[in-house]
Design a protein around this motif. Structure first.
Motif, PDB file in Angstrom:
ATOM      1  N   ARG A 164      -5.362   3.422  -1.393  1.00 25.19           N
ATOM      2  CA  ARG A 164      -5.020   1.949  -2.063  1.00 25.19           C
ATOM      3  C   ARG A 164      -5.196   2.421  -3.379  1.00 25.19           C
ATOM      4  O   ARG A 164      -5.365   1.655  -4.601  1.00 25.19           O
ATOM      5  N   TYR A 165      -5.379   3.903  -3.812  1.00 25.43           N
ATOM      6  CA  TYR A 165      -5.897   4.095  -5.271  1.00 25.43           C
ATOM      7  C   TYR A 165      -4.797   4.265  -6.055  1.00 25.43           C
ATOM      8  O   TYR A 165      -3.751   5.266  -5.834  1.00 25.43           O
ATOM      9  N   ARG A 166      -4.576   3.606  -7.058  1.00 25.45           N
ATOM     10  CA  ARG A 166      -3.710   3.753  -8.138  1.00 25.45           C
ATOM     11  C   ARG A 166      -2.228   3.713  -7.687  1.00 25.45           C
ATOM     12  O   ARG A 166      -1.544   4.645  -7.694  1.00 25.45           O
ATOM     13  N   LEU A 167      -2.047   2.573  -6.734  1.00 31.47           N
ATOM     14  CA  LEU A 167      -0.450   2.407  -6.268  1.00 31.47           C
ATOM     15  C   LEU A 167       0.491   2.457  -7.438  1.00 31.47           C
ATOM     16  O   LEU A 167       0.429   1.735  -8.068  1.00 31.47           O
ATOM     17  N   GLN A 168       1.536   3.286  -7.103  1.00 33.00           N
ATOM     18  CA  GLN A 168       2.567   3.203  -8.056  1.00 33.00           C
ATOM     19  C   GLN A 168       4.110   3.126  -7.296  1.00 33.00           C
ATOM     20  O   GLN A 168       4.110   3.767  -6.299  1.00 33.00           O
ATOM     21  N   PRO A 169       5.018   2.372  -8.000  1.00 33.95           N
ATOM     22  CA  PRO A 169       6.453   2.580  -7.262  1.00 33.95           C
ATOM     23  C   PRO A 169       6.955   3.748  -7.856  1.00 33.95           C
ATOM     24  O   PRO A 169       6.906   4.582  -8.723  1.00 33.95           O
ATOM     25  N   HIS A 170       7.822   4.314  -6.627  1.00 35.00           N
ATOM     26  CA  HIS A 170       8.427   5.685  -6.932  1.00 35.00           C
ATOM     27  C   HIS A 170       9.834   5.873  -6.554  1.00 35.00           C
ATOM     28  O   HIS A 170      10.262   5.117  -5.673  1.00 35.00           O
ATOM     29  N   GLY A 228       0.853  -1.186  -0.083  1.00 39.60           N
ATOM     30  CA  GLY A 228       0.002   0.082  -0.124  1.00 39.60           C
ATOM     31  C   GLY A 228       0.861   1.208   0.055  1.00 39.60           C
ATOM     32  O   GLY A 228       2.193   1.046  -0.076  1.00 39.60           O
ATOM     33  N   CYS A 229       0.240   2.505  -0.138  1.00 39.54           N
ATOM     34  CA  CYS A 229       0.955   3.584   0.030  1.00 39.54           C
ATOM     35  C   CYS A 229       1.805   3.780   1.585  1.00 39.54           C
ATOM     36  O   CYS A 229       1.366   3.655   2.510  1.00 39.54           O
ATOM     37  N   THR A 230       3.129   3.984   1.216  1.00 37.34           N
ATOM     38  CA  THR A 230       3.999   3.925   2.172  1.00 37.34           C
ATOM     39  C   THR A 230       4.162   5.458   3.118  1.00 37.34           C
ATOM     40  O   THR A 230       4.931   5.401   4.054  1.00 37.34           O
ATOM     41  N   ILE A 231       3.502   6.377   2.701  1.00 40.82           N
ATOM     42  CA  ILE A 231       3.734   7.517   3.307  1.00 40.82           C
ATOM     43  C   ILE A 231       2.957   7.645   4.692  1.00 40.82           C
ATOM     44  O   ILE A 231       1.778   6.955   4.631  1.00 40.82           O
TER      45      ILE A 231
END
Ligand SMILES: [Zn+2]
Ligand SMILES: [Zn+2]
Length: 376
Positions: A307-313, A298-301
């Motif tokens: 969980r909306y449109r999770l992406q690697p950064h 999930g989003c790590t912030i």
């Protein structure tokens, strides 16, 4: 020294007298607005209506501009209102409500009742007695339109349009709700209401395109959906000459963000010749993307549940030497990724814990913001 103090009665009399003078000035403005309307002054700039023209040139609110147009264009048809206004017997606001009722074909009896109501009630009455005829509805429906117009250099778009009340309220509700969701998820990202609503509209468009992808039997699932051409000789991270195939020109921020999103194929160009260069290795390999998604879930912030449109950064961006390594990648939701990080310039504190990532403000120039609870 004795100061002359005005009594309440005197103050009130002055207040009323000044309002009378304001009405007098507004009527003069309304007469001018009527002439501007007949002369089609709106055609001299980009205004679509006379009200819009008045609003921008006189720097008044939309409501004031509309009132001036209403009074200017209808005053001449209603002699009583005209006379009462000229003689200072009614205020400008009262004239606006009266003319609006007359324009919506109120009967004499109704007009007499309205004269006895306070302005707020008279306005409410106007909204509730507004009847749409079949003809009105047809013309509202026929006028519906939406336009997205790119600028000449295709760096931005202007959007505008008009829809009937019901559909307009529906669009507004959807956009506002989505924008509020973003604010709940990311309360510490500084955005204004208009910006969040623009973000919401983009997210809704993205959802619609994704749904189409899902419905289609994609022979190449997860494959690149766009091709970007970049100058293979380019080394400067602060500007790019990147161009999406059959699409807009994009700057370094959009390019970096597209590279994180994964659905992109990068082609390096020297002049107009495709070359094999490091440019083509800039997209994250699918296996690494999957492994990062599995690890993070999930989003790590810190504090974000989206969980909306999770992406690697990339924590350290590619343009700053960061590579597609597990340690340099973290999963973020669309809003944190697209809006907060890539668009607004926040970046991830590399020293924050992997599951509770902190965002550093854009002005911290890649340094760390001292926090009150951090040890000195
Ligand atoms: Zn990214
Ligand atoms: Zn998030």
């Amino acid at each position: 020294m004795v100061r002359y103090i005005r009594t309440t009665a005197e103050l009130t009399a002055d207040l009323v007298e000044l309002e009378r003078q304001i009405a007098h000035l507004r009527v003069q403005q309304a007469v001018i607005v009527n002439e501007l309307d007949r002369g089609q002054a709106r055609l001299t700039d980009a205004s679509r209506t006379t009200a819009e023209y008045v609003q921008s040139h006189a720097d008044v609110s939309t409501a004031t501009a509309r009132d001036l147009v209403l009074v200017g264009t209808t005053m001449g048809h209603h002699r009583t209102v005209n006379r009462d206004l000229a003689a200072g017997r009614i205020t400008f606001d009262r004239a606006v409500v009266t003319l609006a009722h007359l324009a919506s074909h109120a009967s004499d009896e109704e007009m007499a009742q309205i004269a006895d109501l306070n302005l707020e009630d008279a306005r409410r009455r106007l909204a509730s007695r507004k009847r749409l005829t079949l003809g009105d509805e047809h013309s509202l429906h026929a006028r519906r339109h939406f336009t997205a117009q790119p600028s000449l250099d295709r760096t931005h778009y202007r959007l505008w349009g008009e829809v009937p009340g019901y559909e307009g309220a529906l669009i507004e509700k959807a956009v506002v709700e989505r924008a509020d969701e973003f604010q709940r998820q990311s309360p510490d990202v500084a955005t204004n209401r208009g910006q969040r609503q623009a973000d919401a509209l983009v997210a809704m468009a993205q959802d619609s395109l994704d749904r189409r992808e899902e419905e289609r039997d994609d022979p190449n699932p997860g494959g690149p959906t766009v091709t970007v051409f970049v100058d293979a000789r380019e080394t400067e991270p602060t500007e790019t000459a990147a161009e999406v195939a059959f699409g807009p020109r994009v700057g370094p921020v959009t390019l970096e963000s597209m590279l994180c999103s994964g659905s992109v194929r990068v082609v390096g160009l020297e002049g107009d010749q495709p070359v094999s260069s490091s440019a083509s290795s800039r997209a994250i390999p699918p296996a690494v993307r999957d492994a990062v998604a599995l690890r993070d879930g999930g989003c790590t912030i810190d504090g974000c549940r989206s969980r909306y449109r999770l992406q690697p950064h990339h924590i350290t961006p590619w343009s700053h030497g960061g590579r597609h390594e597990m340690d340099n990648l973290t999963t973020v939701c669309w809003y944190h990724h697209h809006v907060a990080i890539h668009r607004s310039g926040y970046h991830i504190d590399p020293e924050s814990p992997p599951r509770r990532r902190r965002l550093l403000r854009p002005d911290s120039s890649r340094g760390r913001i001292p926090r009150s609870h951090d040890p000195p």
